[in-house]
Design an enzyme around this catalytic site. Structure first.
Site, short mmCIF file in Angstrom:
data_model
loop_
_atom_site.label_atom_id
_atom_site.label_comp_id
_atom_site.label_asym_id
_atom_site.label_seq_id
_atom_site.Cartn_x
_atom_site.Cartn_y
_atom_site.Cartn_z
N LYS A 1 0.81 -1.20 0.00
CA LYS A 1 0.00 0.00 0.00
C LYS A 1 0.86 1.27 0.00
O LYS A 1 0.38 2.34 -0.32
CB LYS A 1 -0.86 0.04 1.28
CG LYS A 1 -1.80 -1.09 1.46
CD LYS A 1 -2.48 -0.93 2.85
CE LYS A 1 -3.22 -2.19 3.18
NZ LYS A 1 -3.66 -2.17 4.60
N GLU B 1 7.57 2.45 -6.10
CA GLU B 1 7.69 1.88 -4.75
C GLU B 1 7.93 3.02 -3.76
O GLU B 1 8.55 4.03 -4.09
CB GLU B 1 8.86 0.87 -4.76
CG GLU B 1 9.19 0.20 -3.45
CD GLU B 1 8.11 -0.75 -2.92
OE1 GLU B 1 7.00 -0.26 -2.67
OE2 GLU B 1 8.40 -1.94 -2.71
N ASP C 1 14.52 -1.05 0.54
CA ASP C 1 15.28 -1.34 1.76
C ASP C 1 16.31 -2.43 1.42
O ASP C 1 17.37 -2.14 0.86
CB ASP C 1 14.27 -1.78 2.83
CG ASP C 1 14.88 -1.97 4.20
OD1 ASP C 1 15.93 -1.38 4.48
OD2 ASP C 1 14.30 -2.71 5.02
N LYS D 1 17.26 3.09 0.89
CA LYS D 1 18.21 2.86 2.00
C LYS D 1 19.31 1.95 1.47
O LYS D 1 19.31 0.74 1.73
CB LYS D 1 17.51 2.13 3.16
CG LYS D 1 16.55 2.95 3.97
CD LYS D 1 16.16 2.13 5.20
CE LYS D 1 14.84 2.51 5.75
NZ LYS D 1 14.33 1.56 6.77
P1 5GP Z 1 12.65 -4.64 0.99
O1 5GP Z 1 12.22 -5.92 0.33
O2 5GP Z 1 13.30 -3.67 0.04
O3 5GP Z 1 13.50 -4.91 2.19
O4 5GP Z 1 11.34 -4.04 1.58
C1 5GP Z 1 10.67 -2.96 1.05
C2 5GP Z 1 9.42 -2.71 1.87
O5 5GP Z 1 9.72 -2.74 3.29
C3 5GP Z 1 8.88 -1.35 1.59
O6 5GP Z 1 7.99 -1.35 0.50
C4 5GP Z 1 8.19 -1.02 2.90
O7 5GP Z 1 6.89 -1.58 2.90
C5 5GP Z 1 9.01 -1.73 3.96
N1 5GP Z 1 9.96 -0.80 4.58
C6 5GP Z 1 11.30 -0.82 4.49
N2 5GP Z 1 11.85 0.20 5.19
C7 5GP Z 1 10.81 0.88 5.73
C8 5GP Z 1 10.72 2.05 6.55
O8 5GP Z 1 11.70 2.70 6.96
N3 5GP Z 1 9.46 2.44 6.89
C9 5GP Z 1 8.35 1.77 6.50
N4 5GP Z 1 7.17 2.27 6.90
N5 5GP Z 1 8.40 0.68 5.72
C10 5GP Z 1 9.63 0.24 5.33
#
Ligand code: 5GP
Length: 181
Positions: free
Chosen positions: A42, A98, A102, A130
């Site tokens: 979302k 997106e 992260d 990040k």
């Molecule tokens: P990844 O697979 O890149 O680790 O995860 C991405 C998802 O993790 C993002 O779409 C988000 O939903 C969540 N996420 C990662 N870091 C944050 C953050 O600092 N705050 C929030 N609210 N969600 C995050």
């Protein structure tokens, strides 16, 4: 709910200017093309709503919702599609929107799934990145802000489904009464 401290990282004007810049660049890069803009639910819903209004090339929008397998709070990298796209991506220029990249594991999985459907091209646009947390070899083509390893909320991003409606991007952390301000 536990007490939390919330500090503004990017305010409304910062975000507005950044979204305008991203929209201008995307419009230039896709001049003469038609885009299929895919929002990842979302978290991307507010960013996407603002961004598409800054893009001047013809576009269609669609949404995808995925969840990570496992109970961990960090991404496991195995994603399950909760809501798939309505439209075919075949021969389309796809731009994935997106909220934040992260570890990159979610987007790696999503791009792998979409690539099997033979799009003309796939690019990624994220508001926040990040890079220090990256585990998968994912580089977004359009990045609003590169941020340190802090948990952020607001402008679509949640903590336990709260704060998505905050107009700013904020850093959230547990509040300890003894903390000096
Ligand atoms: P990844 O697979 O890149 O680790 O995860 C991405 C998802 O993790 C993002 O779409 C988000 O939903 C969540 N996420 C990662 N870091 C944050 C953050 O600092 N705050 C929030 N609210 N969600 C995050």
């Amino acid at each position: 709910m536990d007490l939390v401290q919330i500090d503004v990282l990017y305010n409304r004007d910062d975000i507005k200017n950044k979204v305008q810049m991203l929209g201008k660049k995307i419009s230039e890069d896709y001049a003469g093309c038609e885009l299929l803009v895919v929002g990842i639910l979302k978290g991307a819903f507010i960013f996407m709503a603002d961004l598409v209004r800054e893009i001047t090339v013809p576009l269609e929008i669609d949404f995808m919702d995925v969840t990570s397998y496992g109970l961990s709070t960090s991404s496991s990298g195995e994603v399950r599609i909760i809501k798939d796209l309505e439209y075919s991506v075949q021969d389309k220029d796809v731009l994935i929107i997106e909220d934040i990249v992260d570890t990159g594991l979610t987007l790696k999985h999503i791009t792998e799934i979409l690539k099997t459907r033979n799009p003309k091209s796939i690019k990624i646009c994220c508001l926040l990145d990040k890079p220090s947390r990256r585990k998968a070899n994912i580089t977004a083509d359009y990045v609003g802000y590169s941020i340190p390893d802090r948990f952020v909320v607001g402008y679509g991003l949640d903590y336990a489904e709260q704060y998505r409606n905050y107009p700013e991007v904020c850093i959230i952390k547990p509040f300890k009464a003894a903390d000096p301000q």
